[in-house]
Design an enzyme around this catalytic site. Structure first.
Site, PDB file in Angstrom:
ATOM      1  N   ARG B  50       6.216  -3.276  -9.398  1.00 16.22           N
ATOM      2  CA  ARG B  50       6.896  -3.334  -8.184  1.00 16.22           C
ATOM      3  C   ARG B  50       8.228  -4.286  -7.556  1.00 16.22           C
ATOM      4  O   ARG B  50       7.973  -5.218  -7.981  1.00 16.22           O
ATOM      5  CB  ARG B  50       5.441  -3.447  -7.291  1.00 16.22           C
ATOM      6  CG  ARG B  50       4.474  -2.911  -7.856  1.00 16.22           C
ATOM      7  CD  ARG B  50       2.998  -3.271  -7.130  1.00 16.22           C
ATOM      8  NE  ARG B  50       1.840  -2.515  -7.019  1.00 16.22           N
ATOM      9  CZ  ARG B  50       0.318  -2.832  -7.406  1.00 16.22           C
ATOM     10  NH1 ARG B  50       0.820  -3.434  -6.234  1.00 16.22           N
ATOM     11  NH2 ARG B  50      -0.060  -2.782  -7.483  1.00 16.22           N
ATOM     12  N   ASP B  52       8.519  -6.840  -3.876  1.00 18.51           N
ATOM     13  CA  ASP B  52       7.801  -7.099  -2.268  1.00 18.51           C
ATOM     14  C   ASP B  52       8.968  -6.458  -1.643  1.00 18.51           C
ATOM     15  O   ASP B  52       9.721  -6.308  -1.642  1.00 18.51           O
ATOM     16  CB  ASP B  52       7.320  -8.100  -2.704  1.00 18.51           C
ATOM     17  CG  ASP B  52       5.800  -8.755  -2.701  1.00 18.51           C
ATOM     18  OD1 ASP B  52       5.300  -7.293  -3.333  1.00 18.51           O
ATOM     19  OD2 ASP B  52       5.902  -9.588  -2.832  1.00 18.51           O
ATOM     20  N   TYR B 110      14.833 -12.591 -13.594  1.00 10.34           N
ATOM     21  CA  TYR B 110      15.106 -12.153 -12.281  1.00 10.34           C
ATOM     22  C   TYR B 110      16.016 -13.077 -11.661  1.00 10.34           C
ATOM     23  O   TYR B 110      16.427 -14.052 -12.656  1.00 10.34           O
ATOM     24  CB  TYR B 110      13.626 -12.434 -11.571  1.00 10.34           C
ATOM     25  CG  TYR B 110      12.820 -11.391 -12.007  1.00 10.34           C
ATOM     26  CD1 TYR B 110      12.060 -10.506 -10.522  1.00 10.34           C
ATOM     27  CD2 TYR B 110      11.428 -10.877 -12.802  1.00 10.34           C
ATOM     28  CE1 TYR B 110      11.141  -9.972 -10.272  1.00 10.34           C
ATOM     29  CE2 TYR B 110      10.633 -10.751 -12.596  1.00 10.34           C
ATOM     30  CZ  TYR B 110      10.652  -9.646 -11.608  1.00 10.34           C
ATOM     31  OH  TYR B 110       9.601  -8.352 -11.259  1.00 10.34           O
ATOM     32  N   ARG B 198       9.274 -16.732  -7.607  1.00  8.59           N
ATOM     33  CA  ARG B 198       9.399 -16.769  -6.047  1.00  8.59           C
ATOM     34  C   ARG B 198       8.401 -19.181  -5.728  1.00  8.59           C
ATOM     35  O   ARG B 198       9.162 -19.899  -4.933  1.00  8.59           O
ATOM     36  CB  ARG B 198       8.623 -16.302  -4.867  1.00  8.59           C
ATOM     37  CG  ARG B 198       9.702 -15.132  -4.868  1.00  8.59           C
ATOM     38  CD  ARG B 198       8.968 -14.443  -3.859  1.00  8.59           C
ATOM     39  NE  ARG B 198       9.263 -14.297  -2.999  1.00  8.59           N
ATOM     40  CZ  ARG B 198       8.260 -13.598  -1.539  1.00  8.59           C
ATOM     41  NH1 ARG B 198       7.496 -12.826  -1.848  1.00  8.59           N
ATOM     42  NH2 ARG B 198       7.735 -13.978   0.050  1.00  8.59           N
TER      43      ARG B 198
END
Lengths: 249, 249
Positions: B50, B52, B110, B198
């Protein structure tokens, strides 16, 4: 007291600059915030000019009058706190009582951004016009020079204009440059007709695709016929970049 | 027939990747289009994982099964015509019947984009995290090296995770570079915990602001305590950049 503000907005989610009964507009949002700050007393905002739905601004200029006793240094923060996140006050200054954001404009600069790449970029879809076919930069640059100076721009005026009179306008500077896969069009002038920049860019893009020749431009200008020019380039690539005034406020 | 697609999306207007009863989701939009193409027969889409709300993807990977007899070369165009303009199918390939977009992942990359400038940029608000204070790039780079390799990342796991078991993960590559006023964080690893990238970026930003020292990182990792690490950097700077699989489909 009259204030002059330079504002930036992302035009993507606005039905244009100008207030209208239904539809989210830049003017509507700013007037709503100012009216709130003035405890319900309506505040009218005057801009250098409108921008259409989807068109962006980096340096739109507005003015409005206020009797609030807020220190000048606090105005910017106050407005930015209350405005939605797609409008930003970049600068705010005191203006003379007779300053007028529309009538006192000396020159405006628009920029138009084209993504000229074989690959679409989803993150640029609202901010660039995507052209897949390779554009001929030199041809575009040659063609662009023909727009310089004072001409009757009837061929480059959107047909739903409300300008009835003379369509003579002066372009003081025009340039096209390439940075990587981005092509940037800069147009400065003392006044613009409805959709004029977008039609100039649309026509230059046809030159870049070899559908028109650089030397076709003088002829297109002379014909004073909208149908001779190219398509209106889409809104999302266009930015009202800078508005110049004589006074140094 | 099983298809493997690489998709890109602008996460701004999605309540995340994963389908949910209320809320606009990436999975929801893709399954809706596929179900339509299959004349109402529900098609289930499996992603590499997934993302966010507000997180973007440049190279998310999904798979789904189909019995439609569409030539492979037409699939991409068919999907892109029907999908909303904030989702794009970048590539689509035939996969083996046992290919699984989630279970077969070998590595993910990422990237996180920070706008480190004294001026906000309204056009980047949904795509970069804006940090006004000057960041110390060398300190960030020194600190980032401590994340390399296999560690228990409990300190860098969001507290509303549903991972109950072991929080050991392996980061295979991490780098931070500056291009103009943009700071780009790249993190590759074989697996990630909830909000892990993050929180790593949020912690590195505290190093860049001299609120933490580069050599604090090993200690923070050892403590296995979320409260020792920095804040979770906001969603809009994060991109799922690439998903790697062993097979060469």
């Amino acid at each position: 007291m009259r204030l002059k503000a330079t504002i930036s907005y992302d035009g993507t989610h606005f039905s244009g600059y100008q207030i209208q009964p239904n539809g989210r507009t830049v003017q509507g949002k700013i007037e709503k915030v100012l009216t709130k700050m003035h405890k319900g007393k309506a505040v009218r905002v005057i801009a250098s000019g409108r921008t259409d739905q989807g068109v962006h601004a980096v340096g739109q200029v507005i003015h409005f009058d206020t009797d609030l006793e807020i220190p000048l240094s606090n105005w910017k923060k106050a407005l930015n706190t209350m405005l939605p996140d797609d409008i930003e006050v970049v600068d705010i200054q005191m203006a003379t009582e007779d300053f007028h954001a529309r009538f006192d404009v000396i020159e405006k600069e628009y920029r138009y951004f084209v993504l000229n790449s074989d690959k679409r970029d989803i993150f640029k879809r609202n901010f660039y016009y995507f052209v897949k076919e390779k554009l001929d930069l030199s041809a575009i640059q040659l063609a662009s020079n023909h727009f310089l100076g004072t001409h009757d721009f009837t061929s480059f005026c959107g047909t739903n204009t409300n300008v009835k009179g003379d369509k003579t306008r002066t372009i003081t500077d025009i340039s096209v440059e390439q940075r990587g896969d981005t092509m940037i069009f800069r147009v400065r002038g003392t006044g613009f007709l409805y959709n004029m920049v977008r039609i100039i860019v649309g026509t230059l893009l046809e030159v870049g695709l070899n559908k028109k020749k650089p030397d076709d431009i003088p002829q297109i200008i002379c014909q004073k016929d909208r149908s001779q020019a190219g398509n209106t380039a889409p809104a999302q690539g266009l930015y009202l970049w800078e508005v110049s005034y004589q006074e140094k406020s």
